[in-house]
Design a protein around this motif. Structure first.
Motif, short mmCIF file in Angstrom:
data_model
loop_
_atom_site.label_atom_id
_atom_site.label_comp_id
_atom_site.label_asym_id
_atom_site.label_seq_id
_atom_site.Cartn_x
_atom_site.Cartn_y
_atom_site.Cartn_z
N MET A 95 96.58 42.11 29.08
CA MET A 95 96.92 42.07 30.50
C MET A 95 97.92 40.98 30.87
O MET A 95 98.92 41.25 31.54
CB MET A 95 95.65 41.96 31.34
N PRO A 96 97.70 39.71 30.45
CA PRO A 96 98.72 38.70 30.76
C PRO A 96 100.07 39.03 30.11
O PRO A 96 101.13 38.79 30.70
CB PRO A 96 98.13 37.41 30.17
N GLY A 97 100.00 39.60 28.90
CA GLY A 97 101.24 39.96 28.21
C GLY A 97 102.00 41.06 28.92
O GLY A 97 103.23 41.08 28.93
N VAL A 141 110.63 37.69 24.97
CA VAL A 141 109.75 36.87 25.81
C VAL A 141 108.28 37.12 25.49
O VAL A 141 107.47 36.18 25.41
CB VAL A 141 110.03 37.13 27.30
N SER A 142 107.92 38.38 25.30
CA SER A 142 106.51 38.72 25.12
C SER A 142 105.99 38.54 23.70
O SER A 142 104.78 38.51 23.48
CB SER A 142 106.26 40.17 25.57
N CYS A 143 106.91 38.43 22.70
CA CYS A 143 106.47 38.29 21.30
C CYS A 143 105.58 37.06 21.09
O CYS A 143 104.62 37.11 20.31
CB CYS A 143 107.68 38.20 20.37
N ALA A 144 105.91 35.97 21.77
CA ALA A 144 105.13 34.74 21.61
C ALA A 144 103.67 34.95 21.99
O ALA A 144 102.77 34.31 21.44
CB ALA A 144 105.73 33.62 22.46
N TYR A 145 103.43 35.87 22.91
CA TYR A 145 102.06 36.17 23.34
C TYR A 145 101.43 37.27 22.48
O TYR A 145 100.27 37.17 22.08
CB TYR A 145 102.05 36.60 24.81
N PHE A 146 102.18 38.32 22.21
CA PHE A 146 101.60 39.51 21.59
C PHE A 146 101.39 39.40 20.08
O PHE A 146 100.53 40.11 19.54
CB PHE A 146 102.46 40.74 21.90
N VAL A 147 102.16 38.59 19.37
CA VAL A 147 101.99 38.52 17.92
C VAL A 147 100.59 38.03 17.52
O VAL A 147 99.92 38.66 16.70
CB VAL A 147 103.09 37.67 17.25
#
Length: 325
Positions: A95-97, A141-147
């Motif tokens: 959700m935050p991602g 931008v989202s890779c830092a969160y999703f990986v």
């Protein structure tokens, strides 16, 4: 020539009436609607991701089975819960991602469109370029969160396979990974994800834009100044273009996805840290070049369905989130 130019301009104006930009959106409703609808979409597609991941990580016996056979094997051994392993973590953790990804996509697209307003390029080209750049920026931008989330979810998906560490839940994954590999362990595959998925995201959005433009032209909108697309036509064209984009992307990116998945979940690398080179060599040794397309069927289905449902869901989210005027 002038008549054709006027007709094309009129057609693009008609299509632009259905386009909802960042400034017209109620941001709160946009993010809430996005979280709800994309979570529902993820639930429908999660079983194909589990099958794909198992085929990429498993030994030769399971890897050479057809996707549907693997699906039945999981159902027989683990029940319904087996095909939804890791979904709770993925749904809540994403959700935050999703807020991050949706915001960066819309903002960067708006900025690109404004920066190219004075250019001489065709409107369709300008939109396609803006979408492509926005897709790449959003992914970066989202890779830092999703990986890290991807690492956790995929390790939960492959529970039960030989040689795979057992976990009692997402927090147990985090605890064991931190203990054995440190913080870097949660970012296994980060480099290859950024290097490959950002261009892949740009490719998807570029293919989507090109496919959508071609379909509109084939339907006669490029030459008919009076004709305007109906709501059903808009949804159908967007869904078809999304399917084409997802299919093209899956063909080009499956080998890298297989390497990334194995890099993130496999433990038996012997001495030293796991790496892209070690993972590639191991895959070649096990199955030759065909090993890079392990799980291609489920992934092709997943990305094609994802492309179709994602773009239809995305456009629906935007229509539901327009500010009251």
């Amino acid at each position: 020539m002038a008549v054709e130019t006027e007709a094309a301009a009129s057609q693009l104006k008609a299509l632009s009436e259905t386009n909802i930009n960042w400034e017209r959106l109620d941001k709160t409703r946009f993010h809430i609607n996005g979280a709800i609808l994309f979570t529902a979409q993820s639930a429908l597609l999660h079983p194909t991701a589990v099958v794909k991941t198992r085929m990429q990580v498993a030994g030769a016996d399971l890897a050479h089975m057809r996707g549907f056979s693997v699906f039945r094997n999981i159902l027989r051994n683990d029940g319904i819960s087996g095909i939804f392993r890791g979904f709770g973590t993925s749904a809540i953790g994403s959700m935050p991602g999703r807020v991050l990804a949706l915001t960066s996509l819309e903002v960067s697209k708006e900025m690109m469109l404004k920066s190219m307003e004075g250019s001489d390029m065709l409107e369709a080209t300008r939109i396609a370029m803006a979408n492509g750049v926005a897709g790449m920026v959003s992914n970066l931008v989202s890779c830092a969160y999703f990986v890290p989330l991807d690492v956790i979810c995929q390790r939960l998906m492959v529970q039960g396979l030989p040689g795979i560490t057992l976990y009692s839940g997402p927090f147990d994954v985090i605890r064991k990974v931190l203990r054995t590999e440190g913080f870097r362990g949660l970012y296994r595959g980060f480099g290859i994800t950024v290097v490959t998925q950002s261009p892949a995201s740009a490719l998807w959005w570029g293919a989507y834009g090109a496919a959508q433009h071609s379909i509109w032209r084939s339907l006669g909108y490029g030459d008919d100044a009076e004709k305007k697309p109906s709501h059903l036509e808009m949804v159908t064209v967007q869904a078809t273009a999304g399917t084409i984009a997802g299919a093209c992307s899956s063909v080009l990116t499956t080998p890298i996805d297989t390497i990334k998945t194995r890099l993130q979940v496999m433990d038996n690398f012997g001495a030293g840290r796991p790496s892209v080179i070690k993972t590639t060599k191991m895959l070649l040794k096990e199955d030759g070049w065909r090993g890079f397309y392990r799980g291609f069927g489920p992934r092709f289905l997943n990305m094609s369905l994802w492309g179709t449902s994602m773009i239809v869901t995305y456009e629906l989210i935007k229509r539901l989130s327009v500010k009251n005027e």
